[in-house]
Design a protein around this motif. Structure first.
Motif, PDB file in Angstrom:
ATOM      1  N   HIS A 110      -7.051   5.158   8.813  1.00 48.50           N
ATOM      2  CA  HIS A 110      -6.318   3.394   7.666  1.00 48.50           C
ATOM      3  C   HIS A 110      -8.140   2.549   7.532  1.00 48.50           C
TER       4      HIS A 110
ATOM      5  N   HIS B 194       0.884  -0.888  -0.164  1.00 46.05           N
ATOM      6  CA  HIS B 194      -0.252   0.199  -0.250  1.00 46.05           C
ATOM      7  C   HIS B 194       0.921   1.124  -0.503  1.00 46.05           C
ATOM      8  N   ARG B 195       2.093   0.912   0.643  1.00 51.19           N
ATOM      9  CA  ARG B 195       3.136   2.679   0.799  1.00 51.19           C
ATOM     10  C   ARG B 195       2.928   2.756  -0.818  1.00 51.19           C
TER      11      ARG B 195
ATOM     12  N   GLY C 146       7.741   8.175   9.059  1.00 54.27           N
ATOM     13  CA  GLY C 146       8.209   7.369   8.653  1.00 54.27           C
ATOM     14  C   GLY C 146       9.616   6.734   9.684  1.00 54.27           C
TER      15      GLY C 146
ATOM     16  N   GLY D 287       7.266  -0.863   5.108  1.00 51.40           N
ATOM     17  CA  GLY D 287       6.175  -0.139   4.895  1.00 51.40           C
ATOM     18  C   GLY D 287       6.955   1.444   5.378  1.00 51.40           C
TER      19      GLY D 287
ATOM     20  N   LEU E  55      -3.186   8.092   6.829  1.00 46.27           N
ATOM     21  CA  LEU E  55      -1.965   6.745   7.614  1.00 46.27           C
ATOM     22  C   LEU E  55      -2.434   6.808   9.086  1.00 46.27           C
TER      23      LEU E  55
ATOM     24  N   ILE F 227      -0.726  12.103   3.699  1.00 44.05           N
ATOM     25  CA  ILE F 227      -0.350  10.886   4.194  1.00 44.05           C
ATOM     26  C   ILE F 227      -0.958  11.470   5.320  1.00 44.05           C
TER      27      ILE F 227
ATOM     28  N   GLN G 104       7.707  14.141   6.632  1.00 50.50           N
ATOM     29  CA  GLN G 104       8.296  12.755   5.955  1.00 50.50           C
ATOM     30  C   GLN G 104       8.946  11.497   6.714  1.00 50.50           C
TER      31      GLN G 104
ATOM     32  N   HIS H 148       0.668   4.153  -2.624  1.00 55.11           N
ATOM     33  CA  HIS H 148       1.189   5.988  -2.792  1.00 55.11           C
ATOM     34  C   HIS H 148       2.051   6.909  -2.542  1.00 55.11           C
TER      35      HIS H 148
ATOM     36  N   LEU I 275       8.261   4.809   3.291  1.00 52.20           N
ATOM     37  CA  LEU I 275       8.296   6.144   3.630  1.00 52.20           C
ATOM     38  C   LEU I 275       9.303   7.443   4.260  1.00 52.20           C
TER      39      LEU I 275
END
Length: 298
Positions: free
Chosen positions: A146, A70-71, A205, A238, A141, A137, A201, A74, A242
């Motif tokens: 989610h 999924h990550r 992450g 994941g 998340l 984002i 980000q 995106h 990110l």
């Protein structure tokens, strides 16, 4: 299994087909008229095909059943695909691909509407652009959000399309190669905008990677595509996607924006530098200088 098997959509969506087919047709019609270079054509088609693969292939099953997949989806929808489309600067080609009568009758009046102009001014504001780019984002998340988005197919599609649209707006703003105006931001601000999107980000992450508990149990509840991969390892991969590739795409974007800045500066097309540049001498100045020189020799 062959390539056609993987390109077959997991769930057919006419919305995706129309949304990607329309710009493809317009680009084909307008590329020759607007004299688009080969490099820009390759960039556009790579970005558009990347969006198709992430939205409308059999890979969508894996995007729905593994967090790291999924990550990756995106990363393509929000970063890679929109980045290469914006890098091709396709505005002139897409405009040229629209029949002239349609442009005069529909496109120009629509863009001239006060509501549309105000909306573009808001979403293209540098602070709003960074907030939306990073905020979406974070929003999708959030564990409760989610969880619901992965269960409701309608919300799942809203989530994916919101990433595509926001990615296109953000990278279009940042990678604009023109001086300001007509570009909305000066070259220096474009660099700062994309740099500002990097730390959030990295933080998110790293938080997902180092989390000691499973943040997204929806994948365990619905069944995982890769049973040999533990939930925590899936979550860590994941988080890394990110953290590192997502941030690196922003770094690359900053370098491209910096390159545009240096190119415009070298040509004297940066607004502040245009004011500071000395004016070229007029014919009267040259004549006066010559007269003074002759008079001094006498």
């Amino acid at each position: 299994m062959n390539l056609l098997y993987w390109l077959d959509p997991w769930e057919f969506s006419p919305t995706v087909v129309l949304a990607l087919l329309l710009p493809a047709i317009l680009f084909v019609r307008g590329a020759s008229k607007a004299k688009v270079s080969v490099a820009r054509r390759v960039s556009f088609w790579f970005g558009l095909v990347a969006l198709y693969v992430a939205l409308h292939t059999r890979l969508d099953y894996f995007f729905e059943h593994e967090f790291f997949m999924h990550r990756a989806q995106h990363l393509v929808l929000h970063h890679l695909g929109p980045f290469f489309i914006a890098l091709s600067y396709p505005g002139a080609a897409l405009r040229a691909g629209i029949p002239f009568r349609w442009r005069q009758r529909f496109v120009r009046p629509a863009l001239a509407l006060p509501f549309v102009r105000k909306l573009l001014d808001v979403v293209m504001h540098p602070i709003v652009a960074v907030t939306l780019f990073v905020g979406l984002i974070y929003f999708w998340l959030m564990s409760p959000v989610h969880f619901v988005a992965m269960l409701d197919w309608r919300l799942y599609r809203v989530m994916n399309w919101s990433m595509v649209v926001d990615g296109l707006l953000f990278w279009w703003l940042v990678l604009d190669p023109r001086p300001a105006p007509p570009a909305r931001l000066s070259p220096g601000k474009r660099v700062l905008v994309v740099i500002a999107a990097i730390p959030p980000q990295i933080i998110l992450g790293a938080f997902i990677f180092f989390s000691p508990r499973e943040l997204y149990p929806i994948y365990s509840i619905c069944g995982r595509a890769f049973t040999w991969l533990s939930p925590m390892r899936d979550q860590q991969i994941g988080g890394l996607l990110l953290w590192i590739p997502g941030s690196m795409m922003s770094v690359i974007g900053a370098l491209v924006a910096l390159r545009h800045w240096m190119r415009l500066s070298a040509r004297g097309r940066v607004r502040g530098e245009r004011r500071a540049m000395p004016a070229s001498p007029t014919q009267a100045d040259v004549a006066n200088t010559a007269s003074s020189t002759v008079g001094s020799h006498r």
